[in-house]
Structure formats: structure tokens, C-alpha cells
Design an enzyme around this catalytic site. Sequence first.
Site, PDB file in Angstrom:
ATOM      1  N   HIS A 358       0.797  -1.228   0.000  1.00 25.23           N
ATOM      2  CA  HIS A 358       0.000   0.000   0.000  1.00 25.23           C
ATOM      3  C   HIS A 358       0.827   1.274   0.000  1.00 25.23           C
ATOM      4  O   HIS A 358       0.268   2.360   0.124  1.00 25.23           O
ATOM      5  CB  HIS A 358      -0.931   0.047   1.210  1.00 25.23           C
ATOM      6  CG  HIS A 358      -1.994  -0.995   1.191  1.00 25.23           C
ATOM      7  ND1 HIS A 358      -3.231  -0.791   0.636  1.00 25.23           N
ATOM      8  CD2 HIS A 358      -1.997  -2.269   1.638  1.00 25.23           C
ATOM      9  CE1 HIS A 358      -3.959  -1.883   0.767  1.00 25.23           C
ATOM     10  NE2 HIS A 358      -3.228  -2.802   1.367  1.00 25.23           N
ATOM     11  N   LYS A 546      -8.123  13.809   4.238  1.00 32.80           N
ATOM     12  CA  LYS A 546      -7.232  12.641   4.231  1.00 32.80           C
ATOM     13  C   LYS A 546      -6.257  12.832   5.382  1.00 32.80           C
ATOM     14  O   LYS A 546      -6.186  13.916   5.967  1.00 32.80           O
ATOM     15  CB  LYS A 546      -6.476  12.547   2.913  1.00 32.80           C
ATOM     16  CG  LYS A 546      -5.832  13.873   2.477  1.00 32.80           C
ATOM     17  CD  LYS A 546      -5.182  13.798   1.099  1.00 32.80           C
ATOM     18  CE  LYS A 546      -6.137  13.902  -0.065  1.00 32.80           C
ATOM     19  NZ  LYS A 546      -6.336  12.673  -0.790  1.00 32.80           N
ATOM     20  N   ARG A 547      -5.472  11.822   5.718  1.00 34.94           N
ATOM     21  CA  ARG A 547      -4.462  12.007   6.749  1.00 34.94           C
ATOM     22  C   ARG A 547      -3.525  13.141   6.378  1.00 34.94           C
ATOM     23  O   ARG A 547      -3.279  13.395   5.194  1.00 34.94           O
ATOM     24  CB  ARG A 547      -3.686  10.702   6.961  1.00 34.94           C
ATOM     25  CG  ARG A 547      -4.455   9.688   7.764  1.00 34.94           C
ATOM     26  CD  ARG A 547      -4.860  10.217   9.125  1.00 34.94           C
ATOM     27  NE  ARG A 547      -3.717  10.350   9.989  1.00 34.94           N
ATOM     28  CZ  ARG A 547      -3.367   9.444  10.903  1.00 34.94           C
ATOM     29  NH1 ARG A 547      -4.104   8.370  11.097  1.00 34.94           N
ATOM     30  NH2 ARG A 547      -2.295   9.632  11.639  1.00 34.94           N
ATOM     31  N   LYS A 552       1.068  14.471   0.759  1.00 36.86           N
ATOM     32  CA  LYS A 552      -0.292  14.767   0.294  1.00 36.86           C
ATOM     33  C   LYS A 552      -0.484  16.265   0.039  1.00 36.86           C
ATOM     34  O   LYS A 552      -1.470  16.687  -0.543  1.00 36.86           O
ATOM     35  CB  LYS A 552      -1.314  14.257   1.307  1.00 36.86           C
ATOM     36  CG  LYS A 552      -1.288  12.726   1.462  1.00 36.86           C
ATOM     37  CD  LYS A 552      -2.285  12.253   2.509  1.00 36.86           C
ATOM     38  CE  LYS A 552      -2.151  10.779   2.869  1.00 36.86           C
ATOM     39  NZ  LYS A 552      -2.819   9.872   1.939  1.00 36.86           N
ATOM     40  N   THR A 654      -8.442   6.610  -1.966  1.00 38.20           N
ATOM     41  CA  THR A 654      -9.792   6.081  -2.116  1.00 38.20           C
ATOM     42  C   THR A 654     -10.806   7.189  -1.848  1.00 38.20           C
ATOM     43  O   THR A 654     -11.937   7.131  -2.333  1.00 38.20           O
ATOM     44  CB  THR A 654     -10.048   4.896  -1.169  1.00 38.20           C
ATOM     45  OG1 THR A 654      -9.507   5.219   0.121  1.00 38.20           O
ATOM     46  CG2 THR A 654      -9.386   3.636  -1.675  1.00 38.20           C
ATOM     47  N   LYS A 658     -14.588   8.356  -3.548  1.00 35.99           N
ATOM     48  CA  LYS A 658     -15.815   8.704  -2.824  1.00 35.99           C
ATOM     49  C   LYS A 658     -16.340  10.056  -3.286  1.00 35.99           C
ATOM     50  O   LYS A 658     -17.534  10.235  -3.523  1.00 35.99           O
ATOM     51  CB  LYS A 658     -15.552   8.721  -1.313  1.00 35.99           C
ATOM     52  CG  LYS A 658     -15.222   7.351  -0.742  1.00 35.99           C
ATOM     53  CD  LYS A 658     -14.612   7.410   0.654  1.00 35.99           C
ATOM     54  CE  LYS A 658     -13.907   6.087   0.961  1.00 35.99           C
ATOM     55  NZ  LYS A 658     -12.919   6.209   2.044  1.00 35.99           N
TER      56      LYS A 658
HETATM   57  C1  26W Z   1       4.051   0.951  10.051  1.00 34.64           C
HETATM   58  C2  26W Z   1       3.451   2.290   9.834  1.00 34.64           C
HETATM   59  C3  26W Z   1       2.483   2.269   8.711  1.00 34.64           C
HETATM   60  C4  26W Z   1       1.135   2.315   8.974  1.00 34.64           C
HETATM   61  C5  26W Z   1       0.232   2.283   7.935  1.00 34.64           C
HETATM   62  C6  26W Z   1       2.935   2.176   7.417  1.00 34.64           C
HETATM   63  C7  26W Z   1       2.050   2.144   6.392  1.00 34.64           C
HETATM   64  C8  26W Z   1       0.699   2.192   6.642  1.00 34.64           C
HETATM   65  C9  26W Z   1      -0.295   2.105   5.512  1.00 34.64           C
HETATM   66  C10 26W Z   1       0.202   1.219   4.432  1.00 34.64           C
HETATM   67  C11 26W Z   1      -0.651   3.475   5.037  1.00 34.64           C
HETATM   68  C12 26W Z   1      -1.877   3.495   4.162  1.00 34.64           C
HETATM   69  O1  26W Z   1      -2.985   3.521   4.664  1.00 34.64           O
HETATM   70  N1  26W Z   1      -1.684   3.541   2.857  1.00 34.64           N
HETATM   71  C13 26W Z   1      -2.776   3.907   1.965  1.00 34.64           C
HETATM   72  O2  26W Z   1      -3.448   2.743   1.521  1.00 34.64           O
HETATM   73  C14 26W Z   1      -4.606   3.100   0.771  1.00 34.64           C
HETATM   74  C15 26W Z   1      -5.342   1.822   0.429  1.00 34.64           C
HETATM   75  O3  26W Z   1      -4.626   1.079  -0.502  1.00 34.64           O
HETATM   76  C16 26W Z   1      -4.211   3.873  -0.478  1.00 34.64           C
HETATM   77  O4  26W Z   1      -5.380   4.278  -1.141  1.00 34.64           O
HETATM   78  C17 26W Z   1      -3.386   5.101  -0.099  1.00 34.64           C
HETATM   79  O5  26W Z   1      -2.901   5.729  -1.262  1.00 34.64           O
HETATM   80  C18 26W Z   1      -2.231   4.688   0.790  1.00 34.64           C
HETATM   81  O6  26W Z   1      -1.547   5.835   1.281  1.00 34.64           O
END
Ligand code: 26W
Length: 815
Positions: A358, A546-547, A552, A654, A658
Site C-alpha cells: 500500500h 485525508k491524513r 499529500k 480512495t 468517494k
Molecule cells: C508501520 C506504519 C504504517 C502504517 C500504515 C505504514 C504504512 C501504513 C499504511 C500502508 C498506510 C496506508 O494507509 N496507505 C494507503 O493505503 C490506501 C489503500 O490502498 C491507499 O489508497 C493510499 O494511497 C495509501 O496511502
Amino acid sequence: MEFAKKSVETIKAELLDKLRTAFGSGLEEATDDQIYQALAMMVRDEVMQRRSASRGVRKQTGSKKVYYLSAEFLIGRTLHSNMVNLVNEQNYLKALDELGIDKNVIFEQEPEPGLGNGGLGRLAACFLDSLTTLRLPAMGCTIRYEFGLFRQKIVDGYQVEVPDNWLDSGNIWEIPRPHETVEVHFGGRVIPYDDKGRMRFRHENYNVVEAVPYDVPVLGYDTTMVNMLRTWSARSPKRIDMQSFNSGQYVKAMAERELAEVISKILYPNDDSYQGKELRLKQQYFFSSASIQYAVNDFLKVYGPQWEIFSDKVAVHINDTHPAVAIPELMRILMDEHDLSWEEAEKICVNTFAYTNHTVLQEALERWPEQLFAEQLPRVYMILQEMNKRLCAKLWDVYPGQWERIGHMAILAYNQVHMANLAVAYSHSVNGVSAIHTNILKKQTFHDYYVMNPRKFVSITNGITHRRWLFQCNPGLTALIDDALGTKWHKDIERLRDLVPFADDAAFREKFAQVKYFNKLRLVDRVRRMQGIEINPDSLFDAQAKRLHEYKRQLMNALGILLYYNTIVEHPDRQYLPRTYLFGAKAAPGYQRAKLTIKLINSVAELVKKHPVASKYINVVFLENYCVSQAEVLMPAAELSEQISTAGKEASGTGNMKFMMNGAVTIGTMDGANCEIYDEVGADNIYIFGLTAEQVERGYTNYRASEVYETNPAIRKVMEQLIDGTLCPENPRMFQEIYHALLFGDGGGMADPYFVLKDLPQYFVTQKKVSSDYMDRDKWLRKAVMNTACSGIFSSDRTIGEYNRFIWHLKPLDL
Ligand code: 26W
């Protein structure tokens, strides 16, 4: 099996009855919470009746099942979405109405499960909805965090985090299953010994944590199918016994209990940045091990030890690397507990596991110190060593002598456990979440693996469930589409395309505009109620939700607003389009730059308010505590969707989908799923600007941010405003670090690594185009209708269909 839809009268009678039997109260004296509880119990009963009807069918038919392991499931509230999936929302709402009950007040009683940070967790929730609707046997597996993602308050422009104690008043949707508790072992040491010629391993002196499952039933749309979301809660096996109490061991026993139970206490609030915290590793192993134990036991119950068919009956999907430790855990269980050989176990693992990546941000890739693994998971660590040894031997054949390359691909290297390499090497499928993202995985992140086995890599663009993100959150638009198309599109969402001709229908466009306006009023009302802020419903609603993360580029949005402000201040007599800039964003509590950006946005809001002319045209609103239920009100109201990440950084996004589905037009870069949105709606119905991913990649070596500053006076002025007291008169140095990072870089890095200043001029020009198009009402509405009409492909039903065709090969249950 058919279930009759409850009539309005039945619902009314049952609700009154429930209030009496559960709370001993009539409607008049019942509290809002009691009404919520009673209603939720009724809906839950309907869900569980369907569960009983579909129960056992999978086992009878010997169908394959997927376990979707994810550290996050951001499911949001359940009551309303279950009414939608029962296809009886209208009767339920009518019954409430006839009883004089305000549905929104009741829905807001439900504590919101915030068991996720953002996109990754929400995607998992949409997937469960689609899996169940498509009647595919599945179980979501995660942690039952006692505290979900923090709630955000804005105090004096700053983010303040408040704990989210969502379980305090109980959770009506979960079913505790204490009899299915399993043990998870941490620490201790491993003693190898010889057992009639076979090497065996005894794990000694470990600490036991019990994993207690709580199942949340997930109902599909217009089907009796129900799947479970299994949430694991950590419990200490140490009961408080009087013996230890009397012998003074009480405090020690309590301390030990807390050490075990802390595992499922909190969700880590980091999104896209990784820190090697011991507790996080324990969380990962805790829910991965418990889930794999359950999957193996469930398989054994149905098929017995026919290991050769395990991967024909069980698929395990790992959502990012967070549950990747499930792979060596399955190896361990198969070898140590069921006597399979290494080769047999390895083959089963590869055929069972599939992995979705992701993010390509380096700082988000999980690498654990080997030491930590060896201490906490000694047996799993031994298995990783053997996996790594065999893997490196294989890699040596492909890349002889290329030590650096092999080190880059290894599971263990430089004293770290590289979770992404583990996931790629031991899965039969690796996928990215949009076309551009998968290409970057192939060309860069996992390139060396890709050339070895190109067929392992697939691209599956993300999706969202149109049940929640259209039917539920936007009933007005749903009804309007029904008027135009009938209801066939409900279950065949790509037929939304039949709406395309209606973009040219003036009467339809007008009704579309009315629905949007109504939804804008709903948001205006909510913001007034929750934050006491007034919003002009006749302004353009421009949203970025978004976060908060540098990539971003909320900062670019804020600087764009400042540019607009300066224009108005310089030429106050001209006519401008009034805009409301809506921000929704949580910053990770430890991410200082992100938190400062929130303060900056709020400072821009204050600055604008003070100016008599600018405040007529600009309103900057920071929506407190952006979460699923906030999004449900925002998406239908937004008109412009900001998707402005540095190209190559956003895996998919995503929220972009929406917004689009609800008729907002995108302004964005060619990044993530924006590229696919562009393909669907065509160049006339989206605003694309900025560097491409290739240009960004090349730009790293020769980009000079200060050049933009030197040659562009408008940008120079905005930059100076960051440090001359314009924004924060009481502390002019407040935003100095942002100024410095953009122009000179910080921490030894390059200046402006996210190309904010580089893309800002084009962004601003594109925004001007947006304004002039918006003032041409018909032109704009046509674009808005086209966005909804072309959004069907972004339903998670399509996404799950592709996962199933390419990866899982499950068969829909015949109910
Ligand atoms: C370990 C810390 C950590 C925590 C969460 C690293 C990475 C993450 C996730 C992978 C972050 C995340 O939510 N990524 C998002 O995933 C969505 C679903 O596929 C995508 O639409 C977003 O672009 C992506 O940033």
C-alpha cells in the site's frame, strides 16, 4: 432462503416492545441511547437470522475461504449500513419518522469504531462489504483495540488528541466467543532435541497471552450471506487468586496481567511512517498467530489432516506487511505441531499467502531489529533464519556474486528483518493498488523480484463500497439516479454509465444541482452545530480530506489560498468566486511538521476572517476529528475534490473515488487512482496539473526550490508571509521551519522534497480555471454528472471480483 421485509407497522411495534422488555420504558421516557440500543438489537436479530440460515453451507459444500488479515479495519458505524444492506432502510426510517424520532440523533448514539488510521483500514472494511455481497466466504481478522484512533480537538488552531474509549458503553455488534480462545506465546527460549532422527524444538519459559475472539457479523447487500470480522482481544491467563493475594504476590500478578493485556489496548496512530516499537511487533504477532491458529483448526475440523489440499481451501491475504509474520507462523504450526517437512510446509505457505502493498514511501517499509524478533519470537526467528538461508541460496543462482543486490532482497540483512521481502518471497501473488503504483513496484521497489517472476505481480485498483458511499450517505442522489435508470444499477454498479446521456439533459442537471445543494445545507448545519462555524452554502465547496502528510501536500493547498487572498487584497474591487475550503485531517501525534501544518491552515483561516473583503470570498474551515461518519456528510456535499499529492507518492487514494461518486470534480496530479479517474471521465471532466511521476523522479537531482522563489514574485510574497508576522502576529517565528524546509531543506535533506513550490504556480492557474468553469453553471454541472456516471468502476465489487479472479479463486456460496 427468503426473508420477508419488515413492514413499517411491524418495525414500530417491535421497537416499542423492545424498549419495554429491554429497558422497561415506553417511548416517552426512553433516552436516545435506549432507542438506539433497541433498534440495534432488532437489526442485529435480523442479521443473525441470516447468519443461521447461511451457516454451515461453506462446510457442507467444501468451499474455499479467504482470511483477510489486517492490523486495521476502519468499519465506521454499523446500524445504518445494516439497514441499507437489509434493503429495508426506507421502512426503518419511515417507522422512526412516524414515531417522531429523529434518525440522525439515533444514528449518532452509536459509538464509532475507529479501528484504523486511514485508507488501508477503510479499504479492508469496504472489502468485507463486497466479499459478503458477492457471497464469497471470508473472515476479516484484526485486533480489538480498546482505544481506536484518537479523537481530534482543535484548540487555538492546534491539534489536541483525546483518547477514543469507544467500548466504554459496550458494543452491541460483537459476539464474544471465549470458548474459541487461543494462546499466543512470547519470549522464552527454544531447545532443539532429537526425536527418533527428526530434529524437534521445545519452547520453554515463554509468556502466555490469551487471544479471545469477538466476532462482528458483516451482512451483504440483498443476500442472506453473513461473514465475520473476527477481532482478537488480549487477556492474561493469570487469574487473580487469593493465594497470591495472601502471599503478597498480588501486585506482581496484577503487573503481569497488565503487561499481557496492553497488547490490544491501543491502535498506533502512525500512517505511513514506521517506528520499530516492541509493542507493535507483539500486536502483529498476536493477531496473526491467533488468526492462523484458527484457520488451521477450522481446516482440520472440516477436512482432517489432508494437507495437500490446504491451499485449495484456505487463502490468507496480508494487508500490507503488518501481518506478514503470519507466514513463518504457519510454517511453525505445520512443522512443529503437525509434523510436516520443511518442503511441504513451504509449498503450502507460498500457495496460501498473497500480499498487497500500500505504499512506496521508504520510511513506511517495516524493518524490525533482528534482536527484537529473536527475543520476542525465538522460534519464529529461527524459521526466518532458515527461510532466509534458502532464499539467498536461490537468489545466488539468479544473481551470482551480486551480494549487494541479494542483501537488498533478503529477509534478514544488516541486522534487520525486512518484512516486505518476506511477504514478496513467500507469497504467490503481490499486488499494487493502482496502475501507476504497481508500475513503480515493478520498476523500483521490488524490481529484482519482478524480473525473476513477473507473473507474480498484479495490479488491482482499489475501490469503495457504493452501499455506504452512495446509497447510505447520499439518499437524494440515489433516488435521483433511480428516477433516471430504475434500480438495476444497485447490484450492477457499472451500469451507472447509463447516466452519461443525462449530463446533457438540462432538467436532470437541475435536479442534480438541487440534491447537491441539499447536501451542502446538511454539512453547513452539522458544522454550525458541532463547531459553531457559519458557512455560505452558495460558495464553492472545495475539500481536501485525508491524513495529514507532507506528500499529500495540504501545505500547497494552504499556500494556494494565501495566493488567492493576496490577489483579493490587492484588487478588492474585482469580482471573485466565493469558496469554502474544507480541510479534514488528523496528524500522527509525533509528526511535528504535520501538526504545524494544521496550525498553519487555521492561521490562514484567521487571517482571512480579519479582512473585510477577502472574508467575503474565502472561508477556510478545518473540520474537527475527520472520521468515517464525518466523511459520510462531507462527500455528498463537496464540489471540488483535492487530490494533489506529489506524483508517484500516493499509492491509490480512495477518498478521490468517494468524492467522484458523489459528483465532485477532481483537481489533482497524475498520481495513484487519479490516473484511472482521468481515463474514465476524460480530460474535460477533471483538472490535472503538475509534475508527472517521472519528472519528480528526475527532479530529485536538479530541482532548485529557491529558483521558484527568486523568479516568482507572488510566491516570494507568500513565503515572506510565513515569517513576517502576517500569519501569527504574536509569534512571527511560528512557521519559520516550514519556510526553511521549503527553501533550504531540513535535516540535511534537499529543499522542498515534495515539490510544493515547483507545482504551486500551475496549481494556482488550474484553480483559476476551476473558478471560471464553476461560474458557468451548466458547464460545471455537466462535469459533476459525468463524474458520478463514470464512477461505477471504482466500486469495491469490481475490485473484489478481480482479487478473486486473479488471486483467491473462491466460489460464491449458493444459499
Ligand atoms: C508501520 C506504519 C504504517 C502504517 C500504515 C505504514 C504504512 C501504513 C499504511 C500502508 C498506510 C496506508 O494507509 N496507505 C494507503 O493505503 C490506501 C489503500 O490502498 C491507499 O489508497 C493510499 O494511497 C495509501 O496511502
